[in-house]
Design a protein around this motif. Structure first.
Motif, PDB file in Angstrom:
ATOM      1  N   ASP A  59       0.882  -1.318  -0.073  1.00  0.00           N
ATOM      2  CA  ASP A  59       0.160   0.022  -0.163  1.00  0.00           C
ATOM      3  C   ASP A  59       1.003   1.346   0.134  1.00  0.00           C
ATOM      4  O   ASP A  59       0.602   2.118  -0.600  1.00  0.00           O
ATOM      5  N   ALA A  60       1.847   1.280   1.052  1.00  0.00           N
ATOM      6  CA  ALA A  60       2.908   2.491   0.997  1.00  0.00           C
ATOM      7  C   ALA A  60       3.810   2.529  -0.428  1.00  0.00           C
ATOM      8  O   ALA A  60       3.628   3.791  -0.938  1.00  0.00           O
ATOM      9  N   LEU A  61       4.017   1.719  -0.992  1.00  0.00           N
ATOM     10  CA  LEU A  61       4.903   1.604  -2.248  1.00  0.00           C
ATOM     11  C   LEU A  61       3.787   2.151  -3.437  1.00  0.00           C
ATOM     12  O   LEU A  61       4.282   2.771  -4.095  1.00  0.00           O
ATOM     13  N   SER A  62       2.699   1.698  -3.410  1.00  0.00           N
ATOM     14  CA  SER A  62       1.717   1.910  -4.172  1.00  0.00           C
ATOM     15  C   SER A  62       1.376   3.554  -4.317  1.00  0.00           C
ATOM     16  O   SER A  62       1.321   4.252  -5.367  1.00  0.00           O
ATOM     17  N   THR A  63       1.231   3.976  -2.984  1.00  0.00           N
ATOM     18  CA  THR A  63       0.949   5.357  -2.484  1.00  0.00           C
ATOM     19  C   THR A  63       2.253   6.476  -3.293  1.00  0.00           C
ATOM     20  O   THR A  63       2.054   7.381  -3.906  1.00  0.00           O
ATOM     21  N   ALA A  64       3.269   5.979  -2.944  1.00  0.00           N
ATOM     22  CA  ALA A  64       4.509   6.548  -3.157  1.00  0.00           C
ATOM     23  C   ALA A  64       4.542   6.595  -4.713  1.00  0.00           C
ATOM     24  O   ALA A  64       5.172   7.720  -5.223  1.00  0.00           O
ATOM     25  N   LEU A  65       4.481   5.465  -5.386  1.00  0.00           N
ATOM     26  CA  LEU A  65       4.687   5.467  -6.670  1.00  0.00           C
ATOM     27  C   LEU A  65       3.721   6.348  -7.753  1.00  0.00           C
ATOM     28  O   LEU A  65       4.144   6.927  -8.670  1.00  0.00           O
ATOM     29  N   ASN A  66       2.455   6.265  -7.244  1.00  0.00           N
ATOM     30  CA  ASN A  66       1.350   6.774  -8.115  1.00  0.00           C
ATOM     31  C   ASN A  66       0.414   7.759  -7.709  1.00  0.00           C
ATOM     32  O   ASN A  66      -0.082   8.449  -8.580  1.00  0.00           O
ATOM     33  N   LEU A  67       0.296   7.840  -6.448  1.00  0.00           N
ATOM     34  CA  LEU A  67      -1.155   8.401  -5.932  1.00  0.00           C
ATOM     35  C   LEU A  67      -1.003   9.991  -5.731  1.00  0.00           C
ATOM     36  O   LEU A  67       0.144  10.232  -4.957  1.00  0.00           O
ATOM     37  N   SER A  68      -1.968  10.631  -5.970  1.00  0.00           N
ATOM     38  CA  SER A  68      -1.899  12.053  -5.823  1.00  0.00           C
ATOM     39  C   SER A  68      -3.389  12.453  -6.087  1.00  0.00           C
ATOM     40  O   SER A  68      -3.855  12.555  -7.093  1.00  0.00           O
ATOM     41  N   VAL A  69      -3.863  13.538  -5.298  1.00  0.00           N
ATOM     42  CA  VAL A  69      -5.183  14.015  -5.554  1.00  0.00           C
ATOM     43  C   VAL A  69      -4.947  15.535  -5.814  1.00  0.00           C
ATOM     44  O   VAL A  69      -4.176  16.166  -5.055  1.00  0.00           O
ATOM     45  N   SER A  70      -5.352  16.036  -6.943  1.00  0.00           N
ATOM     46  CA  SER A  70      -5.596  17.355  -7.095  1.00  0.00           C
ATOM     47  C   SER A  70      -6.668  18.019  -7.212  1.00  0.00           C
ATOM     48  O   SER A  70      -7.717  17.269  -7.788  1.00  0.00           O
ATOM     49  N   TYR A  71      -6.922  19.427  -7.183  1.00  0.00           N
ATOM     50  CA  TYR A  71      -8.090  20.052  -7.356  1.00  0.00           C
ATOM     51  C   TYR A  71      -8.090  21.420  -7.719  1.00  0.00           C
ATOM     52  O   TYR A  71      -6.969  22.206  -7.514  1.00  0.00           O
ATOM     53  N   LYS A  72      -8.926  21.898  -8.479  1.00  0.00           N
ATOM     54  CA  LYS A  72      -9.068  23.277  -8.972  1.00  0.00           C
ATOM     55  C   LYS A  72     -10.339  23.659  -8.592  1.00  0.00           C
ATOM     56  O   LYS A  72     -11.442  23.104  -8.576  1.00  0.00           O
ATOM     57  N   ASP A  73     -10.747  25.159  -8.051  1.00  0.00           N
ATOM     58  CA  ASP A  73     -11.833  25.793  -7.589  1.00  0.00           C
ATOM     59  C   ASP A  73     -12.367  24.800  -6.443  1.00  0.00           C
ATOM     60  O   ASP A  73     -13.682  24.575  -6.491  1.00  0.00           O
ATOM     61  N   SER A  74     -11.589  23.943  -6.016  1.00  0.00           N
ATOM     62  CA  SER A  74     -12.075  22.943  -4.656  1.00  0.00           C
ATOM     63  C   SER A  74     -12.702  21.944  -4.996  1.00  0.00           C
ATOM     64  O   SER A  74     -13.388  21.269  -4.291  1.00  0.00           O
ATOM     65  N   GLU A  75     -12.501  21.460  -6.517  1.00  0.00           N
ATOM     66  CA  GLU A  75     -13.206  20.638  -6.861  1.00  0.00           C
ATOM     67  C   GLU A  75     -12.261  19.446  -7.473  1.00  0.00           C
ATOM     68  O   GLU A  75     -11.233  19.689  -8.143  1.00  0.00           O
ATOM     69  N   VAL A  76     -12.466  18.272  -6.789  1.00  0.00           N
ATOM     70  CA  VAL A  76     -11.574  17.087  -6.834  1.00  0.00           C
ATOM     71  C   VAL A  76     -11.481  16.671  -8.587  1.00  0.00           C
ATOM     72  O   VAL A  76     -12.454  16.438  -9.130  1.00  0.00           O
ATOM     73  N   GLN A  77     -10.210  16.381  -9.016  1.00  0.00           N
ATOM     74  CA  GLN A  77     -10.042  16.065 -10.417  1.00  0.00           C
ATOM     75  C   GLN A  77     -10.274  14.502 -10.710  1.00  0.00           C
ATOM     76  O   GLN A  77     -10.746  14.028 -11.565  1.00  0.00           O
ATOM     77  N   GLN A  78      -9.845  13.856  -9.593  1.00  0.00           N
ATOM     78  CA  GLN A  78      -9.755  12.296  -9.720  1.00  0.00           C
ATOM     79  C   GLN A  78     -11.108  11.953  -9.405  1.00  0.00           C
ATOM     80  O   GLN A  78     -11.866  12.276  -8.419  1.00  0.00           O
ATOM     81  N   ARG A  79     -11.740  10.760 -10.506  1.00  0.00           N
ATOM     82  CA  ARG A  79     -12.971  10.440 -10.086  1.00  0.00           C
ATOM     83  C   ARG A  79     -13.164   9.006 -10.117  1.00  0.00           C
ATOM     84  O   ARG A  79     -14.172   8.352  -9.931  1.00  0.00           O
TER      85      ARG A  79
END
Length: 757
Positions: free
Chosen positions: A669-689
């Protein structure tokens, strides 16, 4: 072994007393807790009655046929608590594990003058404290059952009980005769328990504790037969799906339900919104429109046909803006921290005469929980009762939400908790429970609320992005003389009724490394406001800080042009006990041990000479110790994780097989998070769905195996639910840095380091 999961049966006090006296030849032993007035106040689950019904409960039941039912109280989110907690009881009982069935525990609550009394005690999972909290009382339950059986056998034989022994579900007489527990259960149930607790076994007599056992639900899980809350139905239940406002402080601008209500099977469209003045996680997260239908397909089709426009709230920001604010504040020497978490010695005085200074900054992104099982809840609300089937990590907290919304008495609320499809801290919040209850009350019918993946991803309580700025000084002997960490983030505890002077506790641990090791140490936390809602996340605050701290240790090693393992061992110093406050102690010998174990197994002696990159990291969490070593390689621009080794020291190990799986899973889980995962948002609206834009690591990206070294120990057990998380990512980052450095400047680097060595 089987794992039953069904309804409890309400019993009167009289019937319970009858059961305690023995029903159908069964012996039933309840677990006494301080909050219970006496054993008769604890409701008996149907599984413990020997009927054809099955239920839940923290009890031991021994049937006349010798079969044993053990109930476990903490929700199992995949951490193996159902197996480990049951084996603690089974070992004390000297049970035959092949004849043990395990039933999950629903919420145990009784009325105490209108207030709830938690009759099962601890009922929370995912915080790493299930086994430590259970260690004493679960052994007590098993020991009491064993004592009653031995008394029954002693009376039958006319010999003192201390001349008998128990093994594998039988009481054995001095002459070798064996009496199965089933043949003694009826008589044992009629014996008065002792007035003082029965002493538990001494460790040399353990037969199950410390021996490996697979997860009791493993076969059901891999064959698709394990029941989750998402699989639960009840007669006449309407299916509810939601469309949430992207902004927690937003509102409905326009809504046309005409086409939705034309969809066959759609029954109603309702609006729900957060309640004013209620802390985050206890009410609806954001305004939402719910489509209720007779089936899932109709509900989804109806949602798709909504003509819905949302009006943005007053608060708006982007993830890039937030990270810039965090960077600005940690770089502003005049900025005042929200909390000076720790301040040992005088770092300013030491810094003025330092021989060497090292500085580094680390940025960590916003993260979502992304549980495999999306949020859901089945709720039936009547005027005098509420029954919920809900995947929660904290059923007592779920109860509080239901009670506030319904006004029902404590014992009128029943919460059933099947196996949970992942928690990671997300299910410590109960906004989805509030939604289900509100909808069920509004339509006066049972409601099964189901979040879709896009709602689950965009309506999370996120882990805040974080910026860490470090500076350290060293003397002429390479000793770290001062350490200064400045950390900026948005607290996960904000808007949750937590005092401002405690908001830092979700972000920093005052006793985290290298506290106690460096004489002059300062740890400042800078609080940032954010429109993004935050909540508990797996391993918080250790995961965030371990990554930054253990990466910075490698920066120090790089500045010294020395082996990072040598740097760490010098920092840890001689084996000793270091008081950390709050009754906690850092045992540097245990930390050094796990560090050396992974170093030896990964063949760290080749660190300087291999073209691959080797990285290492260590950490301690509430009396448990962990270290990772990672080997990486580069093929062109492709990063490969060749090997991962983890060593853990958790004191006494209940189930080594379960611990190994838990640590390996947390590592991946930690390796997967480090390699791939990130949440971004614009105008407080999350881009990842969904998984497409929030991709978990593929099998090809991860190592073929994760080797786990378990240190044997005789201390009381500590928790391990997220223990593999803190050090996997920094060990990976350090290995990537190393393999990159070797490629870019391998020959000059080798020559310089060989000269220094």
């Amino acid at each position: 072994m089987s794992h039953a999961n069904d309804n409890t049966v309400p019993l009167s006090r009289r019937r319970f007393l009858k059961v305690l006296a023995g029903t159908a030849g069964a012996l039933i032993v309840g677990i006494p807790f301080v909050d219970a007035v006496d054993a008769a106040d604890v409701p008996v689950p149907a599984a413990m009655l020997g009927d054809t019904l099955y239920g839940l409960g923290a009890y031991v039941r021994i049937d006349a046929d010798g079969n044993i039912v053990i109930g476990v109280r903490d929700p199992d989110t995949g951490t193996g608590t159902s197996t480990s907690l049951a084996r603690i009881i089974a070992d004390e009982l000297d049970a035959d594990w092949t004849r043990v069935s395990v039933v999950s525990l629903g919420l145990g609550v009784e009325d105490d003058n209108g207030q709830p009394r938690w009759i099962y005690g601890h009922q929370t999972s995912g915080l790493g404290d299930s086994i430590p909290a259970a260690w004493a009382d679960l052994r007590g339950a098993g020991a009491l059952a064993r004592w009653l059986l031995m008394q029954a056998a002693a009376r039958r034989l006319g010999v003192p009980a201390d001349r008998l022994r128990c093994e594998e579900g039988s009481v054995v007489a001095p002459d070798g005769r064996r009496f199965g527990y089933g043949s003694l259960a009826d008589a044992a149930a009629k014996i008065a328990p002792p007035t003082t607790p029965v002493p538990p076994k001494s460790p040399e007599h353990y037969t199950l504790i410390g021996q490996g056992a697979g997860d009791i639900d493993a076969r059901a899980i891999v064959t698709g037969q394990a029941p989750y809350a998402l699989d639960s139905y009840t007669a006449e239940a309407l299916i509810a799906v939601l469309s949430h406002c992207p902004w927690p402080d937003g509102s409905v601008e326009s809504l046309d339900t005409t086409e939705t209500l034309k969809v066959k099977g759609v029954v109603k469209v309702l609006q729900i919104k957060p309640e004013a003045g209620i802390p985050l996680g206890q009410t609806v997260r954001s305004p939402a429109v719910a489509v209720l239908a007779e089936n899932t397909w109709a509900a989804l089709q109806g949602r798709a046909k909504l003509k819905l426009q949302w009006k943005a709230g007053a608060q708006s920001e982007s993830s890039a803006w937030f990270e810039q604010q965090a960077a600005d504040v940690v770089n502003d020497k005049n900025a005042q921290p929200a909390m000076r978490v720790r301040n040992d010695g005088d770092i300013d005085a030491v810094a003025r005469k330092a021989a060497r200074r090292v500085e580094a900054t680390y940025v960590q992104p916003w993260l979502a929980h992304a549980t495999p099982e999306p949020m859901n809840c089945l709720a039936r609300i009547d005027k005098d009762a509420a029954v919920l089937v809900v995947p929660t990590q904290a059923p007592q907290q779920a109860w509080k939400v239901v009670q506030r919304l319904t006004g029902l008495a404590p014992a009128q609320i029943e919460i059933r908790v099947p196996r949970v499809g992942g928690g990671y801290g997300r299910r410590l919040d109960h906004d989805y429970v509030a939604e289900a209850v509100m909808l069920a009350k509004a339509v006066e019918k049972p409601v099964k609320l189901m979040w879709t993946r896009d709602e689950d991803m965009t309506q999370d309580y996120y882990r805040s992005a974080t910026v860490h700025k470090f500076s350290a000084t060293l003397d002429g002997k390479r000793q770290v003389t001062s350490w200064n960490q400045r950390m900026a983030s948005a607290s996960a505890l904000a808007q949750r009724g937590v005092p401002d002077n405690r908001l830092w506790t979700s972000e920093v641990d005052a006793h985290q490394l290298p506290a106690g090791l460096v004489p002059n140490l300062r740890n400042d936390w800078y609080s940032l406001p954010s429109a993004m809602l935050r909540g508990p996340s797996r391993g918080m605050p250790h995961v965030n800080n371990a990554f930054a701290v253990e990466s910075f240790v490698d920066e120090i090693a790089q500045s010294l042009k020395e082996d990072p393992l040598v740097t760490r061992l010098r920092l840890l110093g001689e084996p000793r006990q270091i008081p950390l406050g709050d009754g906690r102690t850092l045992d540097t010998a245990r930390l050094i041990n796990v560090l050396k174990l992974v170093a030896d197994r990964i063949e760290w002696k080749n660190w300087l000479r291999t073209v691959n990159g080797l990285g290492i990291a260590c950490w301690h969490v509430d009396g448990a110790y962990v270290a990772h070593a990672v080997e990486t390689s580069l093929q062109g621009n492709k990063l490969n994780i060749e090997r991962v080794v983890c060593a853990v020291d958790v004191g006494r190990v209940i189930n080594p097989t379960g611990l190994e799986g838990q640590v390996a899973g947390a590592t991946l889980d930690a390796l997967s998070t480090a390699l791939n995962l990130s949440v971004s948002y614009k105008d407080s609206e999350v881009q990842q769905r969904g998984w497409k834009d929030y991709p978990l690591a593929s099998m090809a990206q991860l190592p073929d195996t994760t080797e786990v070294i378990i240190v044997p120990g005789d201390r009381d057990p500590t928790g391990a639910s997220f223990l593999g998380m803190p050090t996997a990512a920094p060990a990976l980052a350090n290995a990537v840095f190393r393999v990159s450095a070797v490629r870019v400047r391998r020959l000059p680097l080798l020559k310089e380091m060989l000269r220094m060595l």
